[in-house]
Enzyme design. Structure first.
Site, PDB file in Angstrom:
ATOM      1  N   LYS A  89      46.931  34.944  40.736  1.00  0.00           N
ATOM      2  CA  LYS A  89      46.148  33.524  40.075  1.00  0.00           C
ATOM      3  C   LYS A  89      45.329  34.234  38.934  1.00  0.00           C
ATOM      4  O   LYS A  89      44.588  33.224  38.291  1.00  0.00           O
ATOM      5  CB  LYS A  89      45.551  32.745  41.117  1.00  0.00           C
ATOM      6  CG  LYS A  89      44.260  33.245  41.783  1.00  0.00           C
ATOM      7  CD  LYS A  89      43.669  32.229  42.531  1.00  0.00           C
ATOM      8  CE  LYS A  89      42.273  32.893  42.909  1.00  0.00           C
ATOM      9  NZ  LYS A  89      41.052  32.345  41.895  1.00  0.00           N
ATOM     10  N   LYS A 129      51.496  42.470  40.884  1.00  0.00           N
ATOM     11  CA  LYS A 129      51.768  41.452  41.996  1.00  0.00           C
ATOM     12  C   LYS A 129      51.562  40.113  41.162  1.00  0.00           C
ATOM     13  O   LYS A 129      50.542  40.035  40.413  1.00  0.00           O
ATOM     14  CB  LYS A 129      50.873  41.606  42.991  1.00  0.00           C
ATOM     15  CG  LYS A 129      51.178  40.730  44.490  1.00  0.00           C
ATOM     16  CD  LYS A 129      50.482  41.524  45.631  1.00  0.00           C
ATOM     17  CE  LYS A 129      50.275  40.362  46.409  1.00  0.00           C
ATOM     18  NZ  LYS A 129      49.420  40.882  47.613  1.00  0.00           N
ATOM     19  N   LYS A 143      39.294  46.375  45.463  1.00  0.00           N
ATOM     20  CA  LYS A 143      38.356  45.428  44.708  1.00  0.00           C
ATOM     21  C   LYS A 143      36.964  45.603  44.677  1.00  0.00           C
ATOM     22  O   LYS A 143      36.452  45.237  43.813  1.00  0.00           O
ATOM     23  CB  LYS A 143      38.306  44.573  46.060  1.00  0.00           C
ATOM     24  CG  LYS A 143      39.626  43.685  46.424  1.00  0.00           C
ATOM     25  CD  LYS A 143      39.301  42.423  47.291  1.00  0.00           C
ATOM     26  CE  LYS A 143      40.425  41.653  47.666  1.00  0.00           C
ATOM     27  NZ  LYS A 143      40.359  40.594  48.704  1.00  0.00           N
TER      28      LYS A 143
END
Ligand code: TRP
Length: 334
Positions: free
Chosen positions: A199, A196, A113
């Site tokens: 959104k 994956k 991240k």
């Protein structure tokens, strides 16, 4: 020694999709029959990256509504919002002082991240797994259903529990067991079977949203990337084709079966026939949930009463635990 108790959390980052449902929420529904379960909307985790203040409360209500619409019974289980139960953050600070820098430095999700932006991400993003451990251990939960990507965080939770117990010569915390959810633990993008479902993917066609209507679901499945080979005849072949295998896994999860069974069922069929059947399965599962979410969101008073009752119930378990912890450490109780 410890009662078997389930806790899991979902972040209110907006726009729930099929991956959230099949990877997490559907499994929560199944567990409620056998265990005492706590399901938490983790807004404090969400704000480790920027969240629009105008949207955050709405997103928290959306996840709560999705829990209920999917079949989690708010009377039988504890459905609640993390930031309303202050004991989470009290314990998280203590865990900041128990966990070691070296342990957190190994967390692969943080590395992913933060990427090249390591100097500029929030301290919260780094300490995130300590808060997650607090979410779990403040209830002395013993079992935590999560997707594959959260396994490392659960190992950290075990290390924290062990170190706390050792440091304070106590047996306050259980050593938790991950419950890695079997069926479609990972739902992949409809455009790239190696990524994956997310959104944040630029393509809307990469994911099925819980709010998608019949036409959109049909269209997205029709457009889902596959290859020009016939339907695979065995698991081995299927696994070599990530996009096709993803669709097979989704079908399996929706129908409570396994990829092997799905392959057997559609052996010798056209891929297009399988896709039609998949769309039908998706529509019969997703559409009623989407409608129910909307209905619940329009009844804000009801939803907020569930959230507030949930927080009361959660607090009644968490409060004695924080008192026990304060006692062990030598902090004066309030
Ligand atoms: N980190 C989890 C995720 O992103 C969410 C989460 C927060 C969680 N606290 C938790 C999951 C406690 C299980 C238990 O998916």
């Amino acid at each position: 020694m410890f009662v078997k108790r389930i806790l899991s959390g979902v972040q209110p980052t907006g726009d729930l999709h099929l991956g959230n449902y099949l990877g997490a929420i559907k499994n929560f529904v199944a567990l409620q029959n056998d265990y005492e379960c706590l399901y938490c909307v983790v807004d404090l985790h969400a704000i480790t990256v920027w969240q629009d203040p105008k949207m955050l409360a709405q997103h928290t209500r959306e996840v709560t509504a999705a829990f209920i619409a999917s079949g989690i019974d708010p009377d039988k289980n504890i459905i609640f919002n993390q930031s309303q139960v202050h004991e989470h953050t009290q314990l998280a600070w203590i865990f900041n002082c128990v966990a070691r820098m070296g342990w957190l430095n190994r967390m692969t999700q943080f590395k992913d991240k933060a990427g090249k932006n390591k100097e500029n991400v929030s301290v919260g993003l780094f300490a995130y797994p300590n808060l997650m451990a607090a979410d779990i251990l403040i209830y002395k939960a013993t079992h935590v259903p999560v997707g594959e990507d959260q396994k490392q965080h659960l190992e950290l939770c075990r290390d924290i529990a062990q170190k706390f117990n050792n440091d304070f010569n106590s047996n306050v915390f259980p050593i938790i067991e991950p419950v890695i959810m079997k069926q479609a633990a990972r739902v992949m993008s409809l455009r790239d079977g190696k990524k994956k479902m997310s959104k944040s993917d630029v393509s809307e066609y990469s994911r099925i949203m819980l709010s998608d209507d019949v036409d959109l679901i049909n269209l997205k499945i029709k457009k889902a990337k596959t290859d020009s080979l016939p339907f695979p005849s065995n698991l081995n072949d299927a696994q070599k084709r990530p996009e096709v295998f993803n669709l097979i896994s989704i079908f399996a999860a929706l129908n409570n079966s396994s990829p092997e069974q799905v392959i057997k069922k559609f052996n010798n069929s056209e891929l297009s026939y399988f896709k039609n059947e998949l769309s039908d399965s998706l529509i019969s599962t997703i559409e009623p949930i989407g409608k129910e979410i909307n209905k619940l969101l329009n009844d804000k008073n009801y939803l907020d009463s569930i959230i507030s009752t949930g927080a009361d119930k959660a607090r009644s378990i968490a409060n004695p635990v924080i008192n026990e912890v304060y006692n062990k450490i030598g902090l004066l109780k309030t």
